[in-house]
Scaffold this active site. Structure first.
Site: not given
Ligand code: HEM
Ligand SMILES: *[C@@H]1O[C@H](CO)[C@@H](O)[C@H](O)[C@H]1NC(C)=O
Ligand SMILES: *[C@@H]1O[C@H](CO)[C@@H](O)[C@H](O)[C@H]1NC(C)=O
Ligand SMILES: *[C@@H]1O[C@H](CO)[C@@H](O)[C@H](O)[C@H]1NC(C)=O
Ligand SMILES: *[C@@H]1O[C@H](CO)[C@@H](O)[C@H](O)[C@H]1NC(C)=O
Ligand SMILES: *[C@@H]1O[C@H](CO)[C@@H](O)[C@H](O)[C@H]1NC(C)=O
Length: 326
Positions: A64, A96, A194
């Site tokens: 990500r 983030n 995802h």
């Molecule tokens: C298509 C549009 C995309 C949207 C709207 C999107 C949105 C998001 C969101 C909202 C999260 C979770 C954030 C959270 O709630 O903590 C997420 C997680 C993630 N996204 Fe996407 N994403 C997109 C495309 C991608 C792409 C292109 C990749 C990589 C090829 C990707 C890889 C990931 C991964 C691996 C996670 C999990 C991260 C973790 O476990 O720390 N995403 N994404």
């Molecule tokens: C994400 O942003 C918040 C402030 O918006 C900050 O406090 C936090 O440390 C940030 N997280 C990372 C992993 O950088």
């Protein structure tokens, strides 16, 4: 006879490889650090391996990070820069929420600065480490063309403007990807990222409690899944992590498409892939064939994503520390 046939096949094989290479690499090259830092790839791989074997969930975070980096100002390492007194950086922008894995990049960078100071960019490290991490949890290998340089700018508002929102519909998603030179196929393929990792409740809570601001649930989401998610995410919960591919969120596979097909995609952006005939067809195909082409498609699209807006030549710099400009 047998020998010359073999030779010919070998020749054709290398020809195909080099044509592919040319088509993909533009200004970046696979052997960029061959003389300046020949061990760079191996050191990056070894350190990544160490971190991922201790905590496999970091692989998702590293993938990500690379995606975020590339979508905001191009793949230039800007996602790694810390905020300063007068500037809030990308990594502190709203999307983030779950950005993690910075320590892996920092650790690789530290080792490389000892071995070949000032040579390997942070942007290249993000690309290498994301590949190595995904490979280690069962994902495909893809070649990583190198030679990106690091940017000097990182602005939180740019992250908010350039990253697709999980509430996006198919039109918005396609436009977001097209603006980065990525196709509708890249969209449906890379969304397959995802299949690993976690999300926090705010990324999908509106689908459970206040869909389109009308107070109800998202009618396109499986009702049993809504009920299960409501248990995990009571109203207002900002911190609970939810597995995006329940049960196999630590291994890279094509299961994501089964979920999306069954109306169990976690975000509206995942569900939206069913609302376009071409992306829908791709979802159906992968879901019903155990991901017949997903691994190779993902590899191909990652190589494309890794070249968005790269800085080369004398643009940018090679940072000494990934979290600060020189
Ligand atoms: C298509 C549009 C995309 C949207 C709207 C999107 C949105 C998001 C969101 C909202 C999260 C979770 C954030 C959270 O709630 O903590 C997420 C997680 C993630 N996204 Fe996407 N994403 C997109 C495309 C991608 C792409 C292109 C990749 C990589 C090829 C990707 C890889 C990931 C991964 C691996 C996670 C999990 C991260 C973790 O476990 O720390 N995403 N994404
Ligand atoms: C994400 O942003 C918040 C402030 O918006 C900050 O406090 C936090 O440390 C940030 N997280 C990372 C992993 O950088
Ligand atoms: C950047 O921020 C992180 C997290 O807040 C911190 O651990 C790190 O020391 C900072 N880097 C520099 C060079 O100050
Ligand atoms: C922010 O401060 C740094 C020094 O800490 C300076 O180099 C930079 O030009 C400043 N940027 C803006 C936009 O004022
Ligand atoms: C997608 O969202 C945009 C902005 O809200 C809207 O104008 C458009 O009609 C929507 N498209 C579809 C296919 O729902
Ligand atoms: C639902 O969304 C609408 C529109 O954004 C907002 O006005 C309303 O307060 C929200 N309701 C709840 C319970 O959050």
């Amino acid at each position: 006879m047998a020998n010359s046939k073999l030779l010919l096949t070998f020749f054709q094989f290398t020809l195909v490889l080099s044509v592919l290479g040319l088509a993909y690499t533009c200004s970046l090259t696979l052997d960029y650090y061959k003389t300046s830092c020949p061990s760079a790839k191996y050191i990056a791989k070894a350190i990544t391996k160490k971190y991922i074997s201790r905590d496999p969930t970091l692989a998702a975070s590293l993938l990500r990070l690379h995606f975020h980096d590339c979508f905001v100002w191009g793949c230039d390492g800007s996602v790694l820069l810390n905020s300063t007194k007068n500037n809030t950086a990308e990594r502190d922008a709203y999307p983030n929420l779950s950005l993690r894995g910075f320590q892996v990049i920092d650790s690789v960078k530290k080792a490389l600065e000892k071995k070949c100071p000032g040579v390997v960019s942070c942007a290249d490290l993000l690309a290498l480490v994301a590949r190595d991490a995904v490979l280690q949890i069962g994902g495909p290998f893809w070649p990583v063309p190198l030679g990106r340089r690091d940017g000097r700018v990182s602005i939180a508002s740019e992250a908010n403007d350039n990253l697709p929102s999980p509430a996006f519909n198919i039109t918005q998603l396609k436009a977001s990807f097209a603006s980065k030179g990525l196709s509708d196929k890249d969209l449906v393929v890379l969304s397959g990222g995802h299949n690993i990792g976690i999300a926090h409740c705010p990324s999908f809570a509106d689908r459970l409690y206040n869909f389109s601001g009308q107070g109800g649930t998202d009618p396109t989401m499986d009702q049993n899944y809504i009920d299960a998610l409501k248990k995990k995410c009571p109203p207002g919960d900002n911190t609970t992590p939810v597995e995006m591919d329940p049960g196999s969120y630590k291994t890279f596979d094509a299961h994501y498409y089964n979920l999306v097909r069954k109306s169990r995609g976690l975000f509206q952006s995942d569900a939206a892939l069913l609302t376009d005939s071409a992306t829908n067809a791709y979802v159906q195909l992968q879901a019903t064939t155990d991901g017949i082409t997903f691994m190779e498609d993902f590899a191909e699209s990652m190589v494309k994503m890794g070249q968005i807006g790269v800085l080369t030549g004398s643009s940018g710099e090679i940072r000494k520390q990934c979290s600060t400009i020189n």
